[in-house]
Enzyme design. Structure first.
Site, short mmCIF file in Angstrom:
data_model
loop_
_atom_site.label_atom_id
_atom_site.label_comp_id
_atom_site.label_asym_id
_atom_site.label_seq_id
_atom_site.Cartn_x
_atom_site.Cartn_y
_atom_site.Cartn_z
N GLY A 17 0.83 -1.21 0.00
CA GLY A 17 0.00 0.00 0.00
C GLY A 17 0.86 1.25 0.00
CG PHE A 18 0.26 6.13 0.63
CD1 PHE A 18 1.34 6.73 0.00
CD2 PHE A 18 -0.41 6.84 1.64
CE1 PHE A 18 1.77 8.01 0.38
CE2 PHE A 18 0.00 8.10 2.01
CZ PHE A 18 1.10 8.68 1.40
CG ASN A 39 -5.61 -8.85 0.79
OD1 ASN A 39 -5.25 -7.66 0.75
ND2 ASN A 39 -6.75 -9.22 1.35
CB SER A 82 -6.37 -1.41 7.65
OG SER A 82 -7.66 -0.81 7.72
N GLY A 109 -0.17 -12.45 17.04
CA GLY A 109 0.19 -13.85 17.28
C GLY A 109 1.53 -14.17 16.63
CE1 TYR A 152 -8.86 2.69 8.59
CE2 TYR A 152 -9.41 4.85 9.49
CZ TYR A 152 -8.47 3.97 8.96
OH TYR A 152 -7.15 4.36 8.83
CE1 TYR A 166 -3.21 -10.89 21.72
CE2 TYR A 166 -1.08 -11.90 21.28
CZ TYR A 166 -2.46 -11.95 21.24
OH TYR A 166 -3.08 -13.06 20.72
CB THR A 182 0.15 10.49 5.91
OG1 THR A 182 0.24 10.65 7.33
CG2 THR A 182 1.56 10.44 5.32
P1 NAD Z 1 -3.46 1.56 1.52
O1 NAD Z 1 -4.85 1.16 1.20
O2 NAD Z 1 -2.64 2.20 0.46
O3 NAD Z 1 -2.63 0.33 2.09
C1 NAD Z 1 -3.20 -0.70 2.84
C2 NAD Z 1 -2.61 -2.02 2.36
O4 NAD Z 1 -3.14 -3.10 3.17
C3 NAD Z 1 -2.97 -2.35 0.91
O5 NAD Z 1 -1.82 -2.72 0.18
C4 NAD Z 1 -3.95 -3.51 1.03
O6 NAD Z 1 -3.96 -4.34 -0.10
C5 NAD Z 1 -3.47 -4.18 2.30
N1 NAD Z 1 -4.48 -5.00 2.98
C6 NAD Z 1 -5.72 -4.62 3.40
N2 NAD Z 1 -6.37 -5.65 3.96
C7 NAD Z 1 -5.51 -6.71 3.93
C8 NAD Z 1 -5.59 -8.06 4.36
N3 NAD Z 1 -6.69 -8.55 4.94
N4 NAD Z 1 -4.52 -8.87 4.18
C9 NAD Z 1 -3.38 -8.40 3.58
N5 NAD Z 1 -3.25 -7.13 3.14
C10 NAD Z 1 -4.30 -6.30 3.30
O7 NAD Z 1 -3.57 2.52 2.82
P2 NAD Z 1 -2.44 3.40 3.54
O8 NAD Z 1 -2.82 4.81 3.43
O9 NAD Z 1 -1.10 2.95 3.10
O10 NAD Z 1 -2.67 2.98 5.04
C11 NAD Z 1 -1.84 2.00 5.67
C12 NAD Z 1 -2.19 1.89 7.15
O11 NAD Z 1 -2.04 3.16 7.79
C13 NAD Z 1 -3.64 1.44 7.40
O12 NAD Z 1 -3.64 0.55 8.49
C14 NAD Z 1 -4.33 2.74 7.75
O13 NAD Z 1 -5.43 2.52 8.60
C15 NAD Z 1 -3.23 3.53 8.45
N6 NAD Z 1 -3.47 4.98 8.35
C16 NAD Z 1 -3.20 5.67 7.20
C17 NAD Z 1 -3.44 7.03 7.15
C18 NAD Z 1 -3.10 7.86 5.92
O14 NAD Z 1 -3.26 9.09 5.96
N7 NAD Z 1 -2.60 7.30 4.86
C19 NAD Z 1 -3.98 7.70 8.25
C20 NAD Z 1 -4.27 6.96 9.38
C21 NAD Z 1 -3.99 5.60 9.43
#
Ligand code: NAD
Ligand code: UDP
Length: 316
Positions: A17-18, A39, A82, A109, A152, A166, A182
Protein backbone atom coordinates in the site's frame (compact mmCIF):
# COMPACT_ATOMS: atom_id res chain seq x y z
CA UNK A 1 16.81 -12.95 0.92
CA UNK A 2 19.89 -14.60 2.46
CA UNK A 3 19.07 -17.50 4.75
CA UNK A 4 21.36 -16.90 7.73
CA UNK A 5 21.28 -13.15 7.81
CA UNK A 6 22.58 -11.01 10.67
CA UNK A 7 20.30 -8.26 9.41
CA UNK A 8 17.15 -7.51 11.39
CA UNK A 9 14.07 -9.12 9.81
CA UNK A 10 10.87 -7.11 9.50
CA UNK A 11 7.42 -8.24 8.43
CA UNK A 12 5.25 -5.47 6.96
CA UNK A 13 1.56 -6.33 6.57
CA UNK A 14 -0.03 -4.06 3.97
CA UNK A 15 3.41 -3.40 2.50
CA UNK A 16 2.06 -3.02 -1.05
CA UNK A 17 0.00 0.00 0.00
CA UNK A 18 0.87 3.69 0.10
CA UNK A 19 2.43 3.86 3.58
CA UNK A 20 3.58 0.24 3.76
CA UNK A 21 5.66 0.59 0.58
CA UNK A 22 7.37 3.76 1.88
CA UNK A 23 8.03 1.98 5.18
CA UNK A 24 9.53 -0.94 3.24
CA UNK A 25 11.88 1.46 1.43
CA UNK A 26 12.99 2.94 4.75
CA UNK A 27 13.54 -0.47 6.37
CA UNK A 28 15.67 -1.63 3.44
CA UNK A 29 17.69 1.60 3.74
CA UNK A 30 18.16 0.83 7.44
CA UNK A 31 19.59 -2.59 6.56
CA UNK A 32 16.59 -4.80 7.34
CA UNK A 33 15.46 -7.84 5.41
CA UNK A 34 11.77 -7.23 4.71
CA UNK A 35 8.91 -9.67 4.23
CA UNK A 36 5.84 -7.93 2.83
CA UNK A 37 2.46 -9.61 3.28
CA UNK A 38 -0.41 -8.17 1.25
CA UNK A 39 -3.53 -9.36 -0.57
CA UNK A 40 -3.75 -6.28 -2.88
CA UNK A 41 -7.29 -5.46 -1.76
CA UNK A 42 -6.43 -1.75 -1.94
CA UNK A 43 -2.68 -1.90 -2.64
CA UNK A 44 -0.77 -2.67 -5.82
CA UNK A 45 2.38 -4.55 -6.90
CA UNK A 46 3.39 -1.31 -8.70
CA UNK A 47 4.19 0.24 -5.32
CA UNK A 48 7.02 -2.28 -4.89
CA UNK A 49 8.12 -2.74 -8.51
CA UNK A 50 11.21 -0.52 -8.03
CA UNK A 51 12.38 -3.17 -5.53
CA UNK A 52 11.82 -6.16 -7.81
CA UNK A 53 15.53 -7.01 -7.95
CA UNK A 54 16.21 -6.40 -4.26
CA UNK A 55 17.37 -9.66 -2.67
CA UNK A 56 16.48 -8.35 0.80
CA UNK A 57 12.76 -8.16 0.02
CA UNK A 58 10.39 -11.11 -0.03
CA UNK A 59 6.70 -10.89 -0.91
CA UNK A 60 3.93 -13.17 0.37
CA UNK A 61 0.48 -12.74 -1.16
CA UNK A 62 -1.86 -13.50 1.71
CA UNK A 63 -4.95 -12.22 3.51
CA UNK A 64 -3.82 -11.55 7.09
CA UNK A 65 -7.30 -12.25 8.45
CA UNK A 66 -6.24 -15.89 7.86
CA UNK A 67 -3.49 -17.50 9.97
CA UNK A 68 -0.12 -15.96 9.09
CA UNK A 69 2.79 -18.34 8.58
CA UNK A 70 6.30 -16.93 8.16
CA UNK A 71 9.25 -19.33 8.33
CA UNK A 72 12.41 -18.41 10.30
CA UNK A 73 13.17 -15.57 12.67
CA UNK A 74 11.35 -12.23 12.69
CA UNK A 75 12.42 -9.26 14.81
CA UNK A 76 9.78 -6.64 13.97
CA UNK A 77 6.15 -6.86 12.85
CA UNK A 78 4.68 -3.67 11.39
CA UNK A 79 0.92 -4.09 11.02
CA UNK A 80 -0.25 -1.72 8.28
CA UNK A 81 -2.82 -3.87 6.47
CA UNK A 82 -6.22 -2.16 6.31
CA UNK A 83 -8.25 -0.18 3.81
CA UNK A 84 -7.59 3.45 4.79
CA UNK A 85 -9.47 5.82 2.52
CA UNK A 86 -13.11 6.52 3.47
CA UNK A 87 -14.26 5.41 -0.01
CA UNK A 88 -12.38 2.12 0.37
CA UNK A 89 -13.68 1.26 3.80
CA UNK A 90 -17.25 2.26 2.89
CA UNK A 91 -17.03 -0.19 -0.02
CA UNK A 92 -15.29 -2.82 2.12
CA UNK A 93 -16.95 -2.57 5.54
CA UNK A 94 -16.59 -6.21 6.55
CA UNK A 95 -13.01 -6.74 5.28
CA UNK A 96 -12.11 -3.53 7.16
CA UNK A 97 -13.60 -4.81 10.41
CA UNK A 98 -11.95 -8.19 9.87
CA UNK A 99 -8.47 -6.88 9.17
CA UNK A 100 -8.61 -4.56 12.19
CA UNK A 101 -9.75 -7.36 14.49
CA UNK A 102 -8.78 -10.82 13.14
CA UNK A 103 -5.85 -9.43 11.14
CA UNK A 104 -4.47 -7.62 14.18
CA UNK A 105 -4.91 -10.76 16.28
CA UNK A 106 -2.99 -12.83 13.74
CA UNK A 107 -0.24 -10.23 13.37
CA UNK A 108 0.13 -10.05 17.16
CA UNK A 109 0.19 -13.85 17.28
CA UNK A 110 3.02 -13.89 14.73
CA UNK A 111 4.98 -11.33 16.76
CA UNK A 112 4.45 -13.32 19.96
CA UNK A 113 5.53 -16.59 18.35
CA UNK A 114 8.71 -14.93 17.02
CA UNK A 115 9.36 -12.81 20.16
CA UNK A 116 9.30 -9.81 17.83
CA UNK A 117 8.43 -6.19 18.54
CA UNK A 118 5.05 -5.15 17.13
CA UNK A 119 3.77 -1.82 15.83
CA UNK A 120 0.12 -1.08 15.05
CA UNK A 121 -0.70 1.54 12.41
CA UNK A 122 -3.65 3.15 14.16
CA UNK A 123 -5.30 6.40 13.22
CA UNK A 124 -6.54 9.82 14.27
CA UNK A 125 -9.97 8.34 13.47
CA UNK A 126 -9.88 6.76 16.94
CA UNK A 127 -10.77 10.32 18.07
CA UNK A 128 -13.80 10.32 15.72
CA UNK A 129 -15.39 13.77 15.40
CA UNK A 130 -13.31 15.19 18.26
CA UNK A 131 -14.68 17.37 21.03
CA UNK A 132 -11.25 18.59 22.07
CA UNK A 133 -8.83 20.40 19.82
CA UNK A 134 -6.02 19.78 19.04
CA UNK A 135 -6.16 16.08 19.86
CA UNK A 136 -3.89 14.70 22.59
CA UNK A 137 -3.34 10.98 23.08
CA UNK A 138 -5.23 10.93 26.39
CA UNK A 139 -8.48 12.00 24.66
CA UNK A 140 -10.81 8.97 24.36
CA UNK A 141 -12.64 10.14 21.28
CA UNK A 142 -16.15 10.73 19.98
CA UNK A 143 -16.98 7.87 17.62
CA UNK A 144 -20.35 6.75 16.26
CA UNK A 145 -19.98 2.94 16.28
CA UNK A 146 -22.92 2.36 13.93
CA UNK A 147 -22.26 5.22 11.50
CA UNK A 148 -20.61 4.57 8.12
CA UNK A 149 -17.11 5.36 9.45
CA UNK A 150 -17.65 3.11 12.48
CA UNK A 151 -16.33 0.07 10.57
CA UNK A 152 -12.90 1.66 10.37
CA UNK A 153 -12.84 3.66 13.59
CA UNK A 154 -14.06 0.83 15.81
CA UNK A 155 -11.81 -1.74 14.12
CA UNK A 156 -8.82 0.46 14.92
CA UNK A 157 -10.01 1.08 18.48
CA UNK A 158 -10.38 -2.69 18.94
CA UNK A 159 -6.92 -3.17 17.40
CA UNK A 160 -5.44 -0.72 19.92
CA UNK A 161 -7.16 -2.55 22.80
CA UNK A 162 -5.88 -5.91 21.52
CA UNK A 163 -2.35 -4.55 21.11
CA UNK A 164 -2.34 -3.12 24.62
CA UNK A 165 -3.65 -6.42 26.02
CA UNK A 166 -0.78 -8.32 24.38
CA UNK A 167 1.59 -5.83 25.98
CA UNK A 168 0.15 -6.01 29.48
CA UNK A 169 -0.88 -9.69 29.52
CA UNK A 170 1.91 -11.29 27.46
CA UNK A 171 4.59 -8.68 28.24
CA UNK A 172 5.15 -8.07 24.54
CA UNK A 173 7.05 -5.10 23.15
CA UNK A 174 4.21 -3.30 21.34
CA UNK A 175 3.81 0.21 19.89
CA UNK A 176 0.75 2.12 18.70
CA UNK A 177 1.01 5.03 16.27
CA UNK A 178 -2.01 7.24 15.64
CA UNK A 179 -1.44 8.45 12.11
CA UNK A 180 -2.99 11.76 11.02
CA UNK A 181 -3.78 12.51 7.34
CA UNK A 182 -0.66 11.68 5.37
CA UNK A 183 -0.02 12.33 1.69
CA UNK A 184 2.64 11.85 -0.97
CA UNK A 185 3.61 9.79 -4.01
CA UNK A 186 1.99 6.33 -4.41
CA UNK A 187 -1.43 7.38 -3.16
CA UNK A 188 -4.00 6.09 -5.63
CA UNK A 189 -5.30 8.84 -7.90
CA UNK A 190 -8.85 7.63 -7.41
CA UNK A 191 -8.76 6.53 -3.77
CA UNK A 192 -11.20 9.31 -2.89
CA UNK A 193 -8.96 10.99 -0.32
CA UNK A 194 -8.89 14.73 -0.65
CA UNK A 195 -5.23 15.14 -1.69
CA UNK A 196 -5.20 12.88 -4.78
CA UNK A 197 -8.79 13.86 -5.62
CA UNK A 198 -8.17 17.63 -5.77
CA UNK A 199 -4.81 17.28 -7.53
CA UNK A 200 -6.32 14.87 -10.08
CA UNK A 201 -9.30 17.18 -10.65
CA UNK A 202 -7.10 20.25 -11.10
CA UNK A 203 -4.75 18.44 -13.50
CA UNK A 204 -7.70 17.40 -15.68
CA UNK A 205 -9.60 20.72 -15.51
CA UNK A 206 -12.52 19.26 -13.55
CA UNK A 207 -14.25 21.03 -10.66
CA UNK A 208 -12.79 20.45 -7.20
CA UNK A 209 -15.47 18.62 -5.21
CA UNK A 210 -15.58 20.41 -1.85
CA UNK A 211 -17.73 18.48 0.62
CA UNK A 212 -19.93 20.65 2.85
CA UNK A 213 -18.90 24.31 2.96
CA UNK A 214 -15.23 23.32 3.16
CA UNK A 215 -14.82 24.73 6.68
CA UNK A 216 -13.84 21.34 8.14
CA UNK A 217 -10.13 21.17 8.88
CA UNK A 218 -7.36 18.63 8.34
CA UNK A 219 -3.61 18.71 9.03
CA UNK A 220 -1.53 17.09 6.30
CA UNK A 221 1.77 15.32 6.93
CA UNK A 222 4.25 14.45 4.18
CA UNK A 223 4.96 10.73 3.95
CA UNK A 224 8.73 10.80 4.64
CA UNK A 225 8.14 12.69 7.91
CA UNK A 226 5.50 10.19 8.97
CA UNK A 227 7.71 7.18 8.23
CA UNK A 228 10.56 8.72 10.21
CA UNK A 229 8.30 9.19 13.25
CA UNK A 230 7.04 5.62 12.97
CA UNK A 231 10.53 4.19 12.68
CA UNK A 232 11.62 6.11 15.79
CA UNK A 233 8.57 4.88 17.68
CA UNK A 234 9.29 1.22 16.91
CA UNK A 235 12.89 1.66 18.08
CA UNK A 236 11.77 3.38 21.31
CA UNK A 237 10.74 1.85 24.64
CA UNK A 238 7.35 3.58 24.63
CA UNK A 239 4.16 1.47 24.65
CA UNK A 240 1.30 3.96 24.80
CA UNK A 241 -0.25 5.56 21.69
CA UNK A 242 1.71 8.33 19.98
CA UNK A 243 0.25 10.85 17.51
CA UNK A 244 2.33 11.32 14.38
CA UNK A 245 1.20 14.05 12.03
CA UNK A 246 1.86 17.61 10.97
CA UNK A 247 0.13 20.19 13.19
CA UNK A 248 -0.27 22.70 10.34
CA UNK A 249 -4.06 22.83 10.09
CA UNK A 250 -6.11 24.19 7.20
CA UNK A 251 -9.71 24.12 6.07
CA UNK A 252 -10.56 21.93 3.10
CA UNK A 253 -11.53 25.09 1.20
CA UNK A 254 -8.09 26.59 1.89
CA UNK A 255 -6.55 23.34 0.72
CA UNK A 256 -8.58 23.55 -2.52
CA UNK A 257 -7.49 27.18 -3.02
CA UNK A 258 -3.85 26.18 -2.56
CA UNK A 259 -4.19 23.48 -5.23
CA UNK A 260 -5.82 25.94 -7.66
CA UNK A 261 -2.90 28.33 -7.13
CA UNK A 262 -0.22 25.70 -7.64
CA UNK A 263 -1.64 23.99 -10.73
CA UNK A 264 -2.39 25.78 -13.97
CA UNK A 265 -6.01 24.81 -14.54
CA UNK A 266 -9.46 25.98 -15.57
CA UNK A 267 -11.00 24.13 -12.59
CA UNK A 268 -13.30 25.90 -10.15
CA UNK A 269 -14.80 24.69 -6.87
CA UNK A 270 -18.05 22.77 -6.68
CA UNK A 271 -19.80 22.19 -3.35
CA UNK A 272 -21.23 18.72 -2.56
CA UNK A 273 -23.01 17.39 0.53
CA UNK A 274 -20.82 16.65 3.54
CA UNK A 275 -20.55 12.87 4.16
CA UNK A 276 -22.16 11.56 7.37
CA UNK A 277 -19.96 11.84 10.49
CA UNK A 278 -17.19 13.68 8.61
CA UNK A 279 -14.96 15.05 11.41
CA UNK A 280 -15.20 18.85 11.65
CA UNK A 281 -11.66 19.41 12.89
CA UNK A 282 -8.46 17.45 13.10
CA UNK A 283 -5.05 18.53 14.32
CA UNK A 284 -2.48 16.46 16.18
CA UNK A 285 -0.93 17.60 19.42
CA UNK A 286 2.58 16.20 18.89
CA UNK A 287 4.08 17.07 22.28
CA UNK A 288 4.49 13.37 23.10
CA UNK A 289 6.32 12.57 19.84
CA UNK A 290 8.54 15.62 20.30
CA UNK A 291 9.41 14.69 23.88
CA UNK A 292 9.79 10.93 23.61
CA UNK A 293 10.92 10.43 20.02
CA UNK A 294 12.63 13.80 19.46
CA UNK A 295 10.55 13.90 16.30
CA UNK A 296 8.80 16.68 14.47
CA UNK A 297 7.92 17.11 10.79
CA UNK A 298 10.54 18.72 8.55
CA UNK A 299 8.80 18.97 5.18
CA UNK A 300 6.51 21.98 4.93
CA UNK A 301 3.23 21.86 3.05
CA UNK A 302 4.47 23.82 0.00
CA UNK A 303 7.40 21.44 -0.57
CA UNK A 304 5.47 18.23 0.06
CA UNK A 305 2.54 19.18 -2.11
CA UNK A 306 4.82 20.12 -5.05
CA UNK A 307 6.45 16.67 -4.85
CA UNK A 308 3.01 15.08 -4.80
CA UNK A 309 1.71 17.13 -7.74
CA UNK A 310 4.85 16.18 -9.68
CA UNK A 311 4.10 12.50 -8.99
CA UNK A 312 0.44 12.73 -10.07
CA UNK A 313 1.34 14.57 -13.28
CA UNK A 314 3.21 11.43 -14.34
CA UNK A 315 0.15 9.28 -13.56
CA UNK A 316 -2.41 11.20 -15.65
P1 NAD B 1 -3.46 1.56 1.52
O1 NAD B 1 -4.85 1.16 1.20
O2 NAD B 1 -2.64 2.20 0.46
O3 NAD B 1 -2.63 0.33 2.09
C1 NAD B 1 -3.20 -0.70 2.84
C2 NAD B 1 -2.61 -2.02 2.36
O4 NAD B 1 -3.14 -3.10 3.17
C3 NAD B 1 -2.97 -2.35 0.91
O5 NAD B 1 -1.82 -2.72 0.18
C4 NAD B 1 -3.95 -3.51 1.03
O6 NAD B 1 -3.96 -4.34 -0.10
C5 NAD B 1 -3.47 -4.18 2.30
N1 NAD B 1 -4.48 -5.00 2.98
C6 NAD B 1 -5.72 -4.62 3.40
N2 NAD B 1 -6.37 -5.65 3.96
C7 NAD B 1 -5.51 -6.71 3.93
C8 NAD B 1 -5.59 -8.06 4.36
N3 NAD B 1 -6.69 -8.55 4.94
N4 NAD B 1 -4.52 -8.87 4.18
C9 NAD B 1 -3.38 -8.40 3.58
N5 NAD B 1 -3.25 -7.13 3.14
C10 NAD B 1 -4.30 -6.30 3.30
O7 NAD B 1 -3.57 2.52 2.82
P2 NAD B 1 -2.44 3.40 3.54
O8 NAD B 1 -2.82 4.81 3.43
O9 NAD B 1 -1.10 2.95 3.10
O10 NAD B 1 -2.67 2.98 5.04
C11 NAD B 1 -1.84 2.00 5.67
C12 NAD B 1 -2.19 1.89 7.15
O11 NAD B 1 -2.04 3.16 7.79
C13 NAD B 1 -3.64 1.44 7.40
O12 NAD B 1 -3.64 0.55 8.49
C14 NAD B 1 -4.33 2.74 7.75
O13 NAD B 1 -5.43 2.52 8.60
C15 NAD B 1 -3.23 3.53 8.45
N6 NAD B 1 -3.47 4.98 8.35
C16 NAD B 1 -3.20 5.67 7.20
C17 NAD B 1 -3.44 7.03 7.15
C18 NAD B 1 -3.10 7.86 5.92
O14 NAD B 1 -3.26 9.09 5.96
N7 NAD B 1 -2.60 7.30 4.86
C19 NAD B 1 -3.98 7.70 8.25
C20 NAD B 1 -4.27 6.96 9.38
C21 NAD B 1 -3.99 5.60 9.43
N1 UDP C 1 -13.18 15.94 0.93
C1 UDP C 1 -13.72 16.86 0.04
N2 UDP C 1 -13.79 16.49 -1.27
C2 UDP C 1 -13.35 15.30 -1.75
C3 UDP C 1 -12.79 14.38 -0.84
C4 UDP C 1 -12.73 14.72 0.51
O1 UDP C 1 -14.12 17.95 0.42
O2 UDP C 1 -13.46 15.06 -2.97
C5 UDP C 1 -13.12 16.29 2.36
C6 UDP C 1 -13.75 15.25 3.30
O3 UDP C 1 -15.13 15.51 3.44
C7 UDP C 1 -12.97 15.49 4.57
C8 UDP C 1 -11.60 15.95 4.09
O4 UDP C 1 -11.76 16.35 2.73
O5 UDP C 1 -13.56 16.54 5.31
C9 UDP C 1 -10.53 14.86 4.15
O6 UDP C 1 -11.07 13.71 3.52
P1 UDP C 1 -10.21 12.38 3.27
O7 UDP C 1 -11.11 11.43 2.56
O8 UDP C 1 -8.94 12.73 2.63
O9 UDP C 1 -9.83 11.83 4.72
P2 UDP C 1 -10.51 11.86 6.18
O10 UDP C 1 -9.67 12.81 6.93
O11 UDP C 1 -11.92 12.33 6.11
O12 UDP C 1 -10.39 10.46 6.64
Amino acid sequence: MTKKSSRPISVVTGGAGFLGSHLTDRLLEEGHDVIVIDNFITGSPHNLEHLAENIHLKFIRHDVTEYIFVPGPVHYVWHFASPASPIDYLELPIPTLKVGSLGTHNALGLAREKKAAFLLASTSETYGDPLIHPQTEDYWGNVNPVGPRGVYDEAKRFAEAMTMAYHTFHGMDTKIVRIFNTYGPRMRLRDGRVVPTFIGQALTNQSLTIFGDGSQTRSFCYVSDLIDGIYRLMMSEYHHPVNIGNPREMTIKEFGEAILKLIETTSAMEFKPLPIDDPKVRQPDITRAKTILKWEPKIDFEEGIQETIHYFRSKI
